[in-house]
Scaffold this motif. Structure first.
Motif, PDB file in Angstrom:
ATOM      1  N   SER A 120      -2.339  -5.816   2.756  1.00  0.00           N
ATOM      2  CA  SER A 120      -1.447  -4.654   2.599  1.00  0.00           C
ATOM      3  C   SER A 120      -0.292  -4.888   1.629  1.00  0.00           C
ATOM      4  CB  SER A 120      -0.910  -4.226   3.960  1.00  0.00           C
ATOM      5  OG  SER A 120      -0.228  -5.283   4.606  1.00  0.00           O
ATOM      6  N   GLY A 121       0.132  -6.153   1.430  1.00  0.00           N
ATOM      7  CA  GLY A 121       1.220  -6.345   0.485  1.00  0.00           C
ATOM      8  C   GLY A 121       1.537  -7.811   0.266  1.00  0.00           C
ATOM      9  N   GLY A 138       7.932  -4.151   8.860  1.00  0.00           N
ATOM     10  CA  GLY A 138       7.058  -2.976   8.829  1.00  0.00           C
ATOM     11  C   GLY A 138       6.246  -2.800  10.107  1.00  0.00           C
ATOM     12  N   LEU A 139       6.272  -3.792  10.999  1.00  0.00           N
ATOM     13  CA  LEU A 139       5.526  -3.668  12.260  1.00  0.00           C
ATOM     14  C   LEU A 139       6.461  -3.410  13.441  1.00  0.00           C
ATOM     15  CD1 LEU A 139       2.906  -6.576  11.813  1.00  0.00           C
ATOM     16  CD2 LEU A 139       2.840  -4.249  10.915  1.00  0.00           C
ATOM     17  N   GLN A 198      10.477  -1.670   1.836  1.00  0.00           N
ATOM     18  CA  GLN A 198       9.136  -1.471   1.255  1.00  0.00           C
ATOM     19  C   GLN A 198       8.891   0.016   0.999  1.00  0.00           C
ATOM     20  OE1 GLN A 198       6.867  -3.817   0.537  1.00  0.00           O
ATOM     21  NE2 GLN A 198       6.559  -5.251   2.211  1.00  0.00           N
ATOM     22  N   SER A 221       4.663   6.651   7.272  1.00  0.00           N
ATOM     23  CA  SER A 221       3.541   6.239   8.122  1.00  0.00           C
ATOM     24  C   SER A 221       3.349   7.280   9.236  1.00  0.00           C
ATOM     25  CB  SER A 221       3.825   4.843   8.703  1.00  0.00           C
ATOM     26  OG  SER A 221       2.683   4.352   9.377  1.00  0.00           O
ATOM     27  N   HIS A 240       0.821  -1.221   0.000  1.00  0.00           N
ATOM     28  CA  HIS A 240       0.000   0.000   0.000  1.00  0.00           C
ATOM     29  C   HIS A 240       0.852   1.266   0.000  1.00  0.00           C
ATOM     30  CE1 HIS A 240       1.261  -0.521   4.134  1.00  0.00           C
ATOM     31  NE2 HIS A 240       0.984   0.751   4.341  1.00  0.00           N
ATOM     32  N   LYS A 241       2.150   1.174   0.259  1.00  0.00           N
ATOM     33  CA  LYS A 241       2.964   2.361   0.516  1.00  0.00           C
ATOM     34  C   LYS A 241       3.015   3.385  -0.637  1.00  0.00           C
ATOM     35  CE  LYS A 241       5.600   0.915   4.506  1.00  0.00           C
ATOM     36  NZ  LYS A 241       5.270  -0.513   4.780  1.00  0.00           N
ATOM     37  N   SER A 294      -3.450  -4.719   9.716  1.00  0.00           N
ATOM     38  CA  SER A 294      -2.245  -4.794  10.528  1.00  0.00           C
ATOM     39  C   SER A 294      -1.796  -3.380  10.872  1.00  0.00           C
ATOM     40  CB  SER A 294      -1.132  -5.514   9.753  1.00  0.00           C
ATOM     41  OG  SER A 294      -0.799  -4.783   8.586  1.00  0.00           O
ATOM     42  N   VAL A 295      -1.140  -3.235  12.026  1.00  0.00           N
ATOM     43  CA  VAL A 295      -0.649  -1.907  12.416  1.00  0.00           C
ATOM     44  C   VAL A 295       0.839  -1.946  12.751  1.00  0.00           C
ATOM     45  CG1 VAL A 295      -0.772  -0.063  14.129  1.00  0.00           C
ATOM     46  CG2 VAL A 295      -2.864  -1.063  13.250  1.00  0.00           C
ATOM     47  N   GLY A 296       1.607  -1.158  11.987  1.00  0.00           N
ATOM     48  CA  GLY A 296       2.994  -0.860  12.335  1.00  0.00           C
ATOM     49  C   GLY A 296       2.965   0.568  12.870  1.00  0.00           C
ATOM     50  N   GLY A 297       3.024   1.525  11.941  1.00  0.00           N
ATOM     51  CA  GLY A 297       2.788   2.917  12.319  1.00  0.00           C
ATOM     52  C   GLY A 297       1.306   3.260  12.244  1.00  0.00           C
ATOM     53  N   GLY A 298       0.563   2.477  11.465  1.00  0.00           N
ATOM     54  CA  GLY A 298      -0.888   2.652  11.397  1.00  0.00           C
ATOM     55  C   GLY A 298      -1.440   3.108  10.059  1.00  0.00           C
ATOM     56  N   SER A 299      -0.587   3.228   9.007  1.00  0.00           N
ATOM     57  CA  SER A 299      -1.092   3.875   7.789  1.00  0.00           C
ATOM     58  C   SER A 299      -2.040   2.991   6.965  1.00  0.00           C
ATOM     59  CB  SER A 299       0.063   4.382   6.920  1.00  0.00           C
ATOM     60  OG  SER A 299       0.725   3.337   6.256  1.00  0.00           O
ATOM     61  N   ASN A 300      -1.757   1.694   6.842  1.00  0.00           N
ATOM     62  CA  ASN A 300      -2.680   0.897   6.004  1.00  0.00           C
ATOM     63  C   ASN A 300      -3.975   0.633   6.760  1.00  0.00           C
ATOM     64  OD1 ASN A 300      -3.078  -2.336   6.312  1.00  0.00           O
ATOM     65  ND2 ASN A 300      -1.115  -1.792   7.238  1.00  0.00           N
ATOM     66  N   GLU A 359       3.796  -8.789   7.374  1.00  0.00           N
ATOM     67  CA  GLU A 359       2.917  -7.816   8.035  1.00  0.00           C
ATOM     68  C   GLU A 359       1.461  -8.182   7.769  1.00  0.00           C
ATOM     69  OE1 GLU A 359       5.288  -7.018   5.865  1.00  0.00           O
ATOM     70  OE2 GLU A 359       6.768  -5.738   6.893  1.00  0.00           O
TER      71      GLU A 359
HETATM   72  C1  LIG Z   1       4.961  -1.062   5.991  1.00  0.00           C
HETATM   73  C2  LIG Z   1       3.969  -2.119   5.914  1.00  0.00           C
HETATM   74  C3  LIG Z   1       2.991  -2.326   6.918  1.00  0.00           C
HETATM   75  C4  LIG Z   1       2.926  -1.556   8.198  1.00  0.00           C
HETATM   76  O1  LIG Z   1       2.928  -0.161   8.091  1.00  0.00           O
HETATM   77  P1  LIG Z   1       1.614   0.692   8.409  1.00  0.00           P
HETATM   78  O2  LIG Z   1       2.049   2.103   8.313  1.00  0.00           O
HETATM   79  O3  LIG Z   1       1.168   0.318   9.800  1.00  0.00           O
HETATM   80  O4  LIG Z   1       0.619   0.340   7.398  1.00  0.00           O
HETATM   81  C5  LIG Z   1       2.032  -3.317   6.719  1.00  0.00           C
HETATM   82  N1  LIG Z   1       2.038  -4.087   5.617  1.00  0.00           N
HETATM   83  C6  LIG Z   1       2.970  -3.925   4.634  1.00  0.00           C
HETATM   84  C7  LIG Z   1       2.914  -4.829   3.448  1.00  0.00           C
HETATM   85  C8  LIG Z   1       3.957  -2.949   4.755  1.00  0.00           C
HETATM   86  O5  LIG Z   1       4.873  -2.796   3.782  1.00  0.00           O
END
Ligand SMILES: *Cc1c(COP(=O)(O)O)cnc(C)c1O
Length: 445
Positions: A416-417, A340-341, A142, A232, A114-115, A265-271, A387
């Motif tokens: 997300s990917g 990414g998490l 990514q 993110s 999604h990035k 899923s949440v890493g920084g939270g963007s997707n 992720e």
């Molecule tokens: C970077 C990434 C994430 C986590 O980042 P968010 O900002 O939380 O979305 C999740 N899935 C994929 C495939 C990523 O590359």
């Protein structure tokens, strides 16, 4: 819906014309970023040396919608938007659940996640105001490859500081960034004062995302006509990602479905934010009563076990303080495969929604997410990123709960990917589940 109710497509004209900004719809105002020295709120002008002007304006905008200019919409079309929504009929059958499971395909663009949804927007707005170069950091690559694709598209230069261990161990995304014309330095590098200082102390530092952020910020502040770009956490990034959720709502509506629960899923939270914020906005206006579930790794449990308090966004204490769920900026994330998490905090807006009880959070251990990812690959035929395996695990758990309660819930998650460059982790961890999945395969025939 076409071909046995498996896939929902949109026309090019259905691509959103605006981003959805959740800030004016939040139940309480977002706590402002603070100056670490004075603990006074920081005004947007303090960000001017770092970000393009339009990005700063978007970061604090209270407009419910922000326009997506035509030239940027064309770039989204070239990236494959609108993306399809799939129904996981084979996974449903395998689980024996009455739930209907949908997933949004954010893996189908040239870099596979999604990035690019925000990278392409950030490159466009930087180009429009004459910025020549964007600098950034990347872990596994990514985000770096999404920004390299996007700066190349709009004719900008790109500098990426890539965490040293990944630079050495994950060469493919580094090659991809080079191919798109970016310069990539292993971090810590000899290109910045901060990096040189660290290298003097330890010539073999494996690096960290915190260090790479510090180097990318220094490169932006000291470089000629250079700005910084973040993948993110910040409001404008999450807002750009809302193209995902707006399309998803259109797609579900076109087949008369209403989501009971949406998962990401949440890493920084963007997707997660991009996928859920448009629906959260509707729930706040009483138009939906969807549940929202954020999934994170058990070993980096910022949402499920962190504190809601002001903290630095980076390890080197260079950023303003942000109010968020955090494990503390000194937290050293373990080396899990879902790179990414591996973030100690979460976006302030996502954190606020959790604090207000509008979203929920769940954490799962790595092995169980890999098993979920393998089950998905064997039923739906798509290899998820590590992720994304977290979102899949969350959706499967909800589908099994629906089975126990015999309720035909509508579950939607964000894919997300893809994991085509990272699946060594899954492959090495799930061999033991081979027999159980083989049994499942038979059941599907
Ligand atoms: C970077 C990434 C994430 C986590 O980042 P968010 O900002 O939380 O979305 C999740 N899935 C994929 C495939 C990523 O590359």
């Amino acid at each position: 819906m076409e071909n046995g109710a498996m896939r929902v497509l949109l026309d090019t004209e259905d691509l959103p014309r605006t981003y959805y900004n959740i800030l004016p719809d939040l139940p309480v105002p977002l706590p402002p970023p603070l100056n670490p020295a004075t603990r006074e709120p920081i005004g947007p002008e303090a960000l001017a040396p770092i970000f393009p002007k339009e990005i700063i304006r978007q970061e604090v905008s209270q407009n419910p919608r922000e326009p997506i200019p035509e030239e940027l919409r064309s770039a989204y079309v070239r990236l494959g938007r609108p993306t399809p929504l799939y129904r996981a009929t084979r996974l449903e059958k395998f689980l024996g659940t009455p739930a209907r499971i949908y997933y949004k395909r954010e893996d189908l663009n040239p870099v596979g996640s999604h990035k690019p949804n925000t990278a392409i927007a950030q490159a466009y707005f930087a180009m429009r105001e004459g910025v020549e170069r964007l600098s950034t950091e990347t872990g596994a690559g990514q985000w770096g490859s999404a920004l390299a694709y996007s700066t190349n598209y709009f004719g900008l230069k790109c500098t990426v500081f890539m965490v040293r261990v990944s630079y050495d161990q994950k060469p493919y995304r580094k090659h991809l960034m080079h191919l798109f014309g970016a310069e990539v330095f292993p971090s810590p590098s000899d290109r910045t004062n901060y990096g040189r200082k660290l290298l003097e102390n330890n010539g073999h530092s494996p690096g960290s995302l915190g260090i790479a952020i510090s180097e990318a910020l220094e490169a932006a502040v000291t470089g000629t006509n250079t700005k910084y770009s973040l993948g993110s956490v910040l409001n404008h990034v999450l807002m750009h990602q809302t193209v995902i959720g707006q399309e998803t709502l259109l797609q579900l509506r076109s087949i008369d479905e209403t989501p009971d629960v949406m998962v990401g899923s949440v890493g920084g939270g963007s997707n997660f934010a991009g996928f859920t914020f448009p629906a959260i906005g509707e729930r706040m206006k009483g138009k939906l009563d969807t549940r929202f579930v954020a999934v994170e790794p058990e070993t980096i449990p910022s949402l499920t076990r962190g504190k809601y308090e002001y903290d630095f966004g980076d390890t080197a204490e260079m950023t303003p303080l942000m109010k968020m769920y955090t494990l503390g900026h000194a937290f050293m994330p373990p080396a899990i495969h879902a790179g990414g998490l591996r973030y100690h905090g979460a976006a302030p807006s996502v954190s606020l929604l959790l604090h207000e009880g509008i979203i929920e959070a769940r954490a799962f251990d790595q092995l169980s997410t890999f098993e979920a990812g393998a089950m998905f690959a064997r039923t739906e035929g798509i290899v998820p990123a590590p992720e994304t395996c977290h979102a899949i695990k969350g959706a499967i758990e909800l589908a099994l709960e629906a089975k126990r309660q015999n309720e035909p819930k509508v579950i939607a998650f964000n894919f997300s990917g893809h994991g085509l460059l990272d699946f060594s982790g899954i492959a090495s961890k799930i061999q033991s589940s081979e027999t159980s999945t083989a049994r499942g395969r038979n059941r599907m025939n």
